[in-house]
Design an enzyme around this catalytic site. Structure first.
Site, PDB file in Angstrom:
ATOM      1  N   LYS A  49       0.822  -1.214   0.000  1.00 57.78           N
ATOM      2  CA  LYS A  49       0.000   0.000   0.000  1.00 57.78           C
ATOM      3  C   LYS A  49       0.853   1.260   0.000  1.00 57.78           C
ATOM      4  CE  LYS A  49      -4.516  -1.257   1.758  1.00 57.78           C
ATOM      5  NZ  LYS A  49      -5.592  -0.811   2.650  1.00 57.78           N
ATOM      6  N   LYS A 100     -10.758  -3.879  -4.570  1.00 56.54           N
ATOM      7  CA  LYS A 100     -11.566  -2.666  -4.772  1.00 56.54           C
ATOM      8  C   LYS A 100     -10.757  -1.567  -5.417  1.00 56.54           C
ATOM      9  CE  LYS A 100     -13.423  -3.252  -0.174  1.00 56.54           C
ATOM     10  NZ  LYS A 100     -13.409  -3.016   1.206  1.00 56.54           N
ATOM     11  N   LYS A 103      -4.504 -10.164  -6.796  1.00 56.96           N
ATOM     12  CA  LYS A 103      -5.727 -10.322  -6.013  1.00 56.96           C
ATOM     13  C   LYS A 103      -6.850  -9.451  -6.593  1.00 56.96           C
ATOM     14  CE  LYS A 103      -6.214  -8.154  -2.067  1.00 56.96           C
ATOM     15  NZ  LYS A 103      -6.277  -7.647  -0.691  1.00 56.96           N
TER      16      LYS A 103
HETATM   17  P1  AMP Z   1     -10.809  -5.400   2.776  1.00 54.38           P
HETATM   18  O1  AMP Z   1     -11.724  -5.113   1.645  1.00 54.38           O
HETATM   19  O2  AMP Z   1      -9.371  -5.283   2.405  1.00 54.38           O
HETATM   20  O3  AMP Z   1     -11.164  -4.707   4.041  1.00 54.38           O
HETATM   21  O4  AMP Z   1     -11.000  -6.951   3.073  1.00 54.38           O
HETATM   22  C1  AMP Z   1     -12.084  -7.442   3.838  1.00 54.38           C
HETATM   23  C2  AMP Z   1     -12.093  -8.949   3.876  1.00 54.38           C
HETATM   24  O5  AMP Z   1     -12.251  -9.484   2.554  1.00 54.38           O
HETATM   25  C3  AMP Z   1     -10.801  -9.565   4.433  1.00 54.38           C
HETATM   26  O6  AMP Z   1     -11.142 -10.703   5.200  1.00 54.38           O
HETATM   27  C4  AMP Z   1     -10.047  -9.968   3.201  1.00 54.38           C
HETATM   28  O7  AMP Z   1      -9.169 -11.040   3.426  1.00 54.38           O
HETATM   29  C5  AMP Z   1     -11.194 -10.390   2.278  1.00 54.38           C
HETATM   30  N1  AMP Z   1     -10.809 -10.222   0.869  1.00 54.38           N
HETATM   31  C6  AMP Z   1     -10.533  -9.058   0.221  1.00 54.38           C
HETATM   32  N2  AMP Z   1     -10.205  -9.287  -1.064  1.00 54.38           N
HETATM   33  C7  AMP Z   1     -10.258 -10.647  -1.224  1.00 54.38           C
HETATM   34  C8  AMP Z   1     -10.006 -11.530  -2.335  1.00 54.38           C
HETATM   35  N3  AMP Z   1      -9.655 -11.057  -3.530  1.00 54.38           N
HETATM   36  N4  AMP Z   1     -10.167 -12.866  -2.134  1.00 54.38           N
HETATM   37  C9  AMP Z   1     -10.545 -13.357  -0.921  1.00 54.38           C
HETATM   38  N5  AMP Z   1     -10.789 -12.579   0.156  1.00 54.38           N
HETATM   39  C10 AMP Z   1     -10.644 -11.246   0.008  1.00 54.38           C
END
Ligand code: AMP
Ligand code: TRP
Length: 350
Positions: free
Chosen positions: A127, A213, A210
């Site tokens: 990041k 968003k 990955k």
């Molecule tokens: P975040 O959007 O970064 O706050 O992620 C929130 C949750 O979604 C966390 O548990 C991440 O590990 C999961 N997550 C985010 N992106 C992915 C992805 N591409 N595949 C699987 N889990 C994800």
């Protein structure tokens, strides 16, 4: 003191089985969030655990967020949780900043975590990018706040996607060092729960990245708010290889894009990857992609429809978050008070 840990094979055993997890309101929800996190949150609800789910707004602001957009994203994320099946009565659902104990415990943990530990965090490196000197101090200290989110509830289990594994190891290190330094068995050694066919959903354009968003290409991800046409188009255009799908997992070796689409198919249809391949093995992508698109639309359209409906009444969403925060505080406040006492902060006991 509230509870005491036992030094057994399962260090979390002496604590009330409690699940905590969080998602940042830093943009719309993706299929990665849904399969890697929210769908699992729903599955853990109503079972052996008390379940606490949080919109981690204080984490989101470690990188710049436009204030009006942050507020909207927080409410939309709450709508996403509920539309996906989180019941705000059964689970505790709230936004992080309404429970000040998270930030208070995070300060204590800033004194426990070592610079060297945080320096190793790959999410920070990703990041912060090349210009690390210009990253916020909050972005660097982020994992100490995440440990506080979990440990201020003495949570024993944390469902997350694969990318959060390192942060959860750090959470365990912080709990262990606190317990050691103060000679207590106060914080549980939390278990990560990284399970299911889609713990790491990859970009539709590049199987080595990955799904996120923040990817500049909207074609790389499926958003929970995409309509049926957008979902079908993104899956049709998803990168693949020319081979047909194999019938065995071994045949997905070295085929990251194929593997990703099969994982998504398996997770959406509540199967493991072997079962999914028994169903779709031998098919060409020209045949598999429309099947996958149909399944994705069938699963996601009702959720996005319900999200839109819930977003028409943001006052109700705000009421749900406020009530969730009150319930969360009733657990967090005594644990923070005990922590302050352990540390020797005068006045905590009164
Ligand atoms: P975040 O959007 O970064 O706050 O992620 C929130 C949750 O979604 C966390 O548990 C991440 O590990 C999961 N997550 C985010 N992106 C992915 C992805 N591409 N595949 C699987 N889990 C994800
Ligand atoms: N760091 C997580 C992410 O980026 C979000 C998060 C914050 C979280 N606090 C948490 C996840 C506590 C699980 C438990 O996805």
């Amino acid at each position: 003191m509230a509870e005491a840990a036992q030094n057994t094979a399962d260090p979390a055993a002496a604590f009330t089985p409690r699940v905590f997890s969080g998602i940042q309101p830093s943009g719309g929800l993706t299929l990665g969030n849904y399969l890697g996190a929210i769908k699992r949150f729903v599955e853990m609800q109503g079972g052996a655990y008390e379940t606490i789910y949080c919109m981690v707004d204080l984490h989101a602001i470690t990188v710049w967020q436009d204030p009006a957009t942050l507020a909207r994203n927080t409410r939309e994320l709450c709508a996403g949780f509920i539309a996906s099946g989180i019941d705000p009565e059964q689970s505790i659902l709230f936004n992080q900043s309404q429970v000040p104990e998270h930030a208070q415990l995070a300060w204590i943990f800033n004194t426990i975590a070592r610079m060297g530990w945080l320096n190793r965090m790959t999410q920070f490196k990703d990041k912060a990018g090349k210009n690390r000197e210009n990253a916020s101090v909050g972005l660097f200290a982020y994992p100490a706040l995440m440990a506080a989110d979990i440990l201020v509830y003495h949570a024993t289990h944390v469902p997350v996607g694969e990318d959060q594994k390192q942060h959860l190891e750090l959470t365990r290190d912080i709990a262990a060092k606190f317990n050691h330094d103060y000679g207590v068995d106060f914080f549980p050694i939390t278990e990560p729960v990284i399970e299911g066919a889609a713990t790491r959903v990859m970009s539709l354009r590049d199987g080595s990245k990955k799904m996120s968003k923040s990817d500049p290409s909207d074609m790389s991800r499926i958003n929970m708010t995409d309509d049926a046409d957008a979902i079908a188009q993104k899956i049709r255009k998803a990168r693949t290889d020319p081979e047909a799908l194999p019938s065995e997992i071994a045949g997905l070796e070295g085929r990251a894009e194929a593997r990703n689409l099969v994982n998504i198919y398996a997770a959406l249809s509540d199967q493991d990857v072997e079962q999914a391949l028994r169903e779709v093995g031998g098919k060409q992508f020209s045949e598999f992609k429309p099947l996958l698109a149909e399944l994705a639309v069938a699963k996601l359209a009702p959720i996005s429809g319900e999200m839109a409906r819930l977003m028409e009444d943001t006052a109700e969403i705000d009421r749900i978050l406020k009530r969730g925060a009150e319930r969360a505080r009733s657990i967090a406040a005594p644990i923070l008070k005990d922590t302050y006492e352990i540390v020797g902060l005068v006045g905590a006991g009164s």
